[in-house]
Design a protein around this motif. Structure first.
Motif, mmCIF file in Angstrom:
data_model
loop_
_atom_site.group_PDB
_atom_site.id
_atom_site.type_symbol
_atom_site.label_atom_id
_atom_site.label_comp_id
_atom_site.label_asym_id
_atom_site.label_seq_id
_atom_site.Cartn_x
_atom_site.Cartn_y
_atom_site.Cartn_z
ATOM 1 N N UNK A 107 -22.471 -18.552 -32.575
ATOM 2 C CA UNK A 107 -22.679 -17.729 -33.773
ATOM 3 C C UNK A 107 -21.353 -17.216 -34.322
ATOM 4 N N UNK A 108 -20.481 -16.745 -33.427
ATOM 5 C CA UNK A 108 -19.161 -16.286 -33.855
ATOM 6 C C UNK A 108 -18.415 -17.422 -34.552
ATOM 7 N N UNK A 109 -18.486 -18.615 -33.972
ATOM 8 C CA UNK A 109 -17.790 -19.772 -34.514
ATOM 9 C C UNK A 109 -18.373 -20.209 -35.860
ATOM 10 N N UNK A 110 -19.699 -20.168 -35.971
ATOM 11 C CA UNK A 110 -20.358 -20.678 -37.176
ATOM 12 C C UNK A 110 -20.293 -19.721 -38.351
ATOM 13 N N UNK A 111 -20.316 -18.413 -38.091
ATOM 14 C CA UNK A 111 -20.521 -17.452 -39.173
ATOM 15 C C UNK A 111 -19.346 -16.509 -39.419
ATOM 16 N N UNK A 229 -32.963 -12.983 -43.774
ATOM 17 C CA UNK A 229 -32.015 -13.882 -44.424
ATOM 18 C C UNK A 229 -30.618 -13.804 -43.822
ATOM 19 N N UNK A 230 -30.341 -12.754 -43.059
ATOM 20 C CA UNK A 230 -29.035 -12.626 -42.415
ATOM 21 C C UNK A 230 -29.175 -12.453 -40.906
ATOM 22 N N UNK A 231 -30.314 -12.858 -40.352
ATOM 23 C CA UNK A 231 -30.642 -12.581 -38.949
ATOM 24 C C UNK A 231 -30.610 -13.830 -38.078
ATOM 25 N N UNK A 232 -30.065 -13.655 -36.865
ATOM 26 C CA UNK A 232 -30.149 -14.645 -35.799
ATOM 27 C C UNK A 232 -30.738 -13.926 -34.583
ATOM 28 N N UNK A 252 -32.594 -18.590 -32.568
ATOM 29 C CA UNK A 252 -33.677 -18.759 -33.547
ATOM 30 C C UNK A 252 -33.202 -18.237 -34.891
ATOM 31 N N UNK A 253 -33.183 -19.123 -35.893
ATOM 32 C CA UNK A 253 -32.624 -18.800 -37.206
ATOM 33 C C UNK A 253 -33.663 -19.149 -38.275
ATOM 34 N N UNK A 259 -29.212 -21.915 -40.749
ATOM 35 C CA UNK A 259 -29.549 -22.990 -39.810
ATOM 36 C C UNK A 259 -28.625 -24.194 -40.006
ATOM 37 N N UNK A 260 -28.378 -24.555 -41.236
ATOM 38 C CA UNK A 260 -27.520 -25.701 -41.541
ATOM 39 C C UNK A 260 -26.104 -25.462 -41.027
ATOM 40 N N UNK A 261 -25.598 -24.262 -41.229
ATOM 41 C CA UNK A 261 -24.246 -23.943 -40.760
ATOM 42 C C UNK A 261 -24.173 -23.962 -39.244
ATOM 43 N N UNK A 262 -25.196 -23.424 -38.602
ATOM 44 C CA UNK A 262 -25.210 -23.389 -37.133
ATOM 45 C C UNK A 262 -25.331 -24.804 -36.567
ATOM 46 N N UNK A 263 -26.205 -25.609 -37.137
ATOM 47 C CA UNK A 263 -26.391 -26.986 -36.674
ATOM 48 C C UNK A 263 -25.099 -27.784 -36.809
#
Length: 394
Positions: A107-111, A229-232, A252-253, A259-263
Motif C-alpha cells: 500500500x505504501x508503495x502503490x499509493x 473511495x479512499x479505503x483499503x 480488500x479494495x 484496485x488498478x494501482x495496487x494490482x
C-alpha cells in the motif's frame, strides 16, 4: 480422534525453528530451557482440526504445484466477512499478499511516493514504522492519550502534524498494543480526518476476530461508508487461527481505480500467493473454524483475567484491560524505574521475553507487551515470576 481444542496442552516448540522460542536467547538473553516466550504474536495453540487436515491432505497428495481456481478460497473469505462481520465483500475486491506487513508495504508503495508522510497512531505495531521508513517515506506519529486506563485520541491535536506531503493514514483496528476496539464514532472521526486531509486510509483489521465479550468490532466500510473511495481494508486468517507461518493476508479494495494501482504494483513485483496459505485459509474460514474461535476467545478471556489480576496487584504496574487481541500492554511507570531497570527485572529476574514498549513509538517507553495466547499454566507461571521479580515493591 477428538477435534475439540485443548488449549491447556503444553507443546514443546524448542528446536522447531520457532522465532519466538529459538531466537529468544540470542535477542533477549533468556534461555529457552528456563524462560517463557511472551514476545512474538503467535499462539501456543494448535489450529483447528480443519486447518491441520487441509495440510495433511496436501501432504497425502504429494504434489506441491502452482495454485489455481481460487473460487473456493474467495468464497470462504466472503462467507466469513458476511457471517462474522456483516460485510458483503465482492470477490474482485480481494487481493492476497504474503501477510499484512507485506500488504502494508505494498500500500505504501502503490499509493505514496518517496518523501511522503504516513500517519500512525502511536504507540502502535512496530512493523508499520519499519516498512514505511524502509520505503523512504516519513512516519507522522499522532500520539494516543490515556484516559481512565484506555487509549483515546484527539484529532484536533493531530492537525498541526499534517503537511502537504502527508498522503496516507494506517489505522490499527482493533489496536495493537493497547487492545482497544474503536467505537463507530471513533472510526467515523478517523474517516472524517482522512477526508479532510485527502489521505488514503489503510485499515489493518488483522485482530478483528479476537474480540472479548462486551465489545464489538465494526469493519471500517460499515462504520463510515462514505470513506470507501479512499479505503483499503486488510484482514487475515493468520492471527485468528495461529497460522502466521503461512504468510497469507488479504488486501480488500472497493474503489476500482485504487484496485488498478495496487494490482499494477503487485504485478511489477511478481507477487503471487502461497498455496499452503490458501488451502489453510479456505479451511479455517468455515463453521468449524468459527466454533474454534469462539472457544479460543472464551479461553483467552480467562487468561487475561488471571494476568490482569496478578499484575495489577504489583504496586507500580498497570495492565490495560484488553478489549481485543491477546497482547497485554503493561505500564511500569508507577514503579519509578527507568526502562533498563524494569526490563532487566523481567528478562534476567523473571526470565520472560517480551516486546519492549519503545519499539512501538511515541508513548511506549514505559511499557512492555506480553503475549497471553498460551496454556493457562504458563500464564500463571509468568504472573508468579513477575510478582517475585518485583517483590520488594509489595
Amino acid at each position: 480422534m477428538s477435534t475439540a481444542p485443548n488449549f491447556d496442552e503444553i507443546i514443546n516448540r524448542h528446536g522447531t525453528h520457532s522465532v519466538k522460542w529459538d531466537m529468544m536467547e540470542k535477542l533477549y538473553g533468556v534461555p529457552a530451557s528456563e524462560g517463557i516466550a511472551m514476545w512474538v504474536a503467535d499462539m501456543e495453540f494448535r489450529p483447528p482440526h480443519c486447518v491441520q487436515k487441509a495440510v495433511e491432505d496436501m501432504a497425502a497428495h504429494g504434489l506441491y504445484g502452482y495454485y489455481g481456481d481460487d473460487r473456493a478460497y474467495l468464497e470462504s473469505i466472503r462467507w466469513w466477512m458476511a457471517h462474522r462481520h456483516g460485510w458483503e465483500v465482492p470477490a474482485e475486491a480481494i487481493f492476497t499478499t504474503h501477510g499484512l506487513v507485506n500488504g502494508t508495504a505494498l500500500c505504501v508503495d502503490a499509493f505514496t511516493a518517496p518523501g511522503d508522510g504516513v500517519v500512525l497512531m502511536s504507540p502502535v505495531y512496530h512493523a508499520f514504522a519499519r516498512v514505511i521508513r524502509a520505503a523512504g517515506r516519513e512516519v507522522v506519529e499522532c500520539p494516543l492519550k490515556t484516559e481512565a486506563g484506555r487509549y483515546v485520541f484527539d484529532t484536533a491535536d493531530w492537525e498541526a502534524r499534517i503537511t502537504p506531503r502527508t498522503k496516507m493514514f494506517v489505522l490499527c483496528s482493533p489496536h495493537n498494543p493497547g487492545g482497544r476496539v474503536w467505537s463507530v464514532a471513533e472510526l467515523q472521526a478517523i474517516a472524517a480526518f482522512c477526508e479532510k486531509h485527502d489521505l488514503i486510509l489503510v485499515s489493518d483489521e488483522i485482530h478483528h476476530d479476537l474480540v472479548y465479550p462486551g465489545h464489538k468490532h465494526t469493519v471500517m466500510p460499515l462504520a463510515a461508508p462514505g470513506i470507501v473511495d479512499r479505503l483499503v481494508v486488510m484482514s487475515a486468517t493468520t492471527k485468528t487461527f495461529n497460522i502466521a507461518g503461512s504468510h497469507s493476508g488479504n488486501v480488500i479494495i472497493l474503489n476500482p481505480e485504487l484496485r488498478t494501482r495496487f494490482a499494477a504494483r503487485m504485478n511489477a513485483l511478481g507477487i503471487s500467493a502461497n498455496s499452503f496459505g490458501l488451502f489453510m485459509s479456505t479451511a479455517a474460514y468455515s463453521a468449524e473454524g468459527a466454533a474454534w474461535v469462539d472457544a479460543l476467545m472464551a479461553y483467552l478471556d480467562g487468561n487475561r483475567r488471571l494476568f490482569d489480576e496478578g499484575v495489577n496487584a504489583i504496586p507500580g504496574l498497570a495492565s490495560m484491560k484488553l478489549e481485543a487481541t491477546y497482547l497485554a500492554w503493561v505500564d511500569f511507570a508507577g514503579t519509578g524505574m527507568a526502562p533498563a531497570e524494569f526490563i532487566a527485572r523481567v528478562e534476567k529476574g523473571a526470565k520472560i521475553a517480551t516486546n519492549h514498549g519503545a519499539s512501538f513509538g511515541l508513548g511506549g517507553d514505559n511499557f512492555l507487551r506480553f503475549n497471553l495466547a498460551a496454556p493457562r499454566a504458563q500464564v500463571a507461571e509468568a504472573v508468579a515470576r513477575l510478582q517475585a521479580a518485583f517483590a520488594d515493591l509489595q
